[in-house]
Design a protein around this motif. Structure first.
Motif, PDB file in Angstrom:
ATOM      1  N   THR A  85       0.831  -1.200   0.000  1.00  0.00           N
ATOM      2  CA  THR A  85       0.000   0.000   0.000  1.00  0.00           C
ATOM      3  C   THR A  85       0.871   1.257   0.000  1.00  0.00           C
ATOM      4  N   TYR A  86       1.921   1.230   0.812  1.00  0.00           N
ATOM      5  CA  TYR A  86       2.806   2.396   0.899  1.00  0.00           C
ATOM      6  C   TYR A  86       3.455   2.700  -0.454  1.00  0.00           C
ATOM      7  N   GLU A  87       3.829   1.654  -1.177  1.00  0.00           N
ATOM      8  CA  GLU A  87       4.429   1.860  -2.496  1.00  0.00           C
ATOM      9  C   GLU A  87       3.443   2.551  -3.431  1.00  0.00           C
ATOM     10  N   GLU A  88       2.181   2.171  -3.339  1.00  0.00           N
ATOM     11  CA  GLU A  88       1.164   2.807  -4.189  1.00  0.00           C
ATOM     12  C   GLU A  88       0.945   4.262  -3.781  1.00  0.00           C
ATOM     13  N   LYS A 112       3.096   6.225  -2.359  1.00  0.00           N
ATOM     14  CA  LYS A 112       4.275   7.008  -2.766  1.00  0.00           C
ATOM     15  C   LYS A 112       4.153   7.474  -4.223  1.00  0.00           C
ATOM     16  N   LYS A 113       3.646   6.605  -5.069  1.00  0.00           N
ATOM     17  CA  LYS A 113       3.469   6.969  -6.479  1.00  0.00           C
ATOM     18  C   LYS A 113       2.447   8.097  -6.609  1.00  0.00           C
ATOM     19  N   LEU A 114       1.362   7.996  -5.862  1.00  0.00           N
ATOM     20  CA  LEU A 114       0.328   9.031  -5.910  1.00  0.00           C
ATOM     21  C   LEU A 114       0.823  10.353  -5.333  1.00  0.00           C
ATOM     22  N   ILE A 161       3.807  11.649  -5.677  1.00  0.00           N
ATOM     23  CA  ILE A 161       4.837  12.318  -6.494  1.00  0.00           C
ATOM     24  C   ILE A 161       4.364  13.719  -6.906  1.00  0.00           C
ATOM     25  N   ASP A 162       3.128  13.814  -7.337  1.00  0.00           N
ATOM     26  CA  ASP A 162       2.577  15.111  -7.746  1.00  0.00           C
ATOM     27  C   ASP A 162       1.819  15.809  -6.620  1.00  0.00           C
ATOM     28  N   TYR A 203      -2.090  -6.167   1.089  1.00  0.00           N
ATOM     29  CA  TYR A 203      -2.507  -4.804   0.750  1.00  0.00           C
ATOM     30  C   TYR A 203      -3.558  -4.291   1.742  1.00  0.00           C
TER      31      TYR A 203
END
Length: 233
Positions: free
Chosen positions: A56-59, A61-63, A65-66, A142
């Motif tokens: 979940t944390y990896e997802e 982190k991607k969100l 970025i912006d 997850y």
């Protein structure tokens, strides 16, 4: 009465037996204030409390970025959540006595899911739910994050023995500042079905608890734990 949330797992059997193990001072505070203490979520010993599993944390982190504030929101959100933990078990738990009471002078509140639900007064100033904790592998499994309560309903598998059901309160929409936690109004007579005294306690301690409860105007059934009863051979 608590609010219903279809996303949160909770047994439909309202007769499911639950327990809270605590010391005498906390028990008396409950009776005197007629309020249930809920600890701020980031004050628990488990440092993972209210955090996410690795997938979940990896997802997230991607969100983030912006939108860097996305992660900060979850970090600060832990300061706005208060939790009251209960143990699901048909019988007393020797392990729970060991973990949550000290010096043979603790006691256990026996209740049910239904009693807990009915004991909570309606709250208009914040959201409040009851849910069972899911125990998962934080390295592989997850945790959904489409509901702000989800991180507080998951724990690592090493805590599975707790079999925890939680009252969770979210004060993030209010100006309430949680220090160590929050006290919420409860119907004590509805909440408490029976009191069990620590299995290693002396008779004077049981009599003291009975006297204190009586003087405070309550008439719960009180008995000593039978985990240390005499052997038959």
């Amino acid at each position: 009465m608590y609010q219903n949330n279809p996303n949160i797992k909770l047994t439909e059997n309202t007769d499911t037996v639950i327990w809270k193990y605590l010391d005498l001072s906390k028990f008396l505070d409950l009776l005197l204030s007629q309020k249930l203490f809920m600890s701020r979520s980031d004050k628990f010993e488990d440092q993972y409390e209210g955090t996410f599993s690795e997938p979940t944390y990896e997802e997230i982190k991607k969100l983030a970025i912006d939108n860097p504030e996305f992660i900060n929101y979850y970090k600060t959100h832990r300061e706005k959540i208060a939790i009251s933990s209960w143990h699901i078990n048909e019988y007393e738990s020797f392990a729970m006595w060991q973990i949550f009471t000290q010096n043979s002078e603790g006691l256990a509140i026996q209740s049910t899911i239904g009693r807990l639900q009915k004991s909570l007064y309606p709250e208009t100033s914040f959201k409040q739910f009851i849910g069972e904790v899911n125990y998962i592998d934080y390295k592989k499994e997850y945790i959904p994050f489409d509901d702000s309560f989800f991180p507080f309903l998951f724990k690592r598998k090493s805590f599975q023995y707790e079999r925890e059901v939680r009252v969770i309160t979210d004060v993030s929409k209010n100006n309430i500042k949680l220090n160590d936690g929050l006290k919420i109004n409860v119907d004590i007579n509805e909440l408490i079905e029976k009191i069990y005294i620590h299995p290693k306690s002396e008779n004077w301690y049981k009599n003291l608890v009975i006297q204190l409860v009586k003087e405070l105007g309550f008439n719960f059934s009180i008995e000593k734990s039978d985990l240390e009863s005499d052997i038959l051979i």
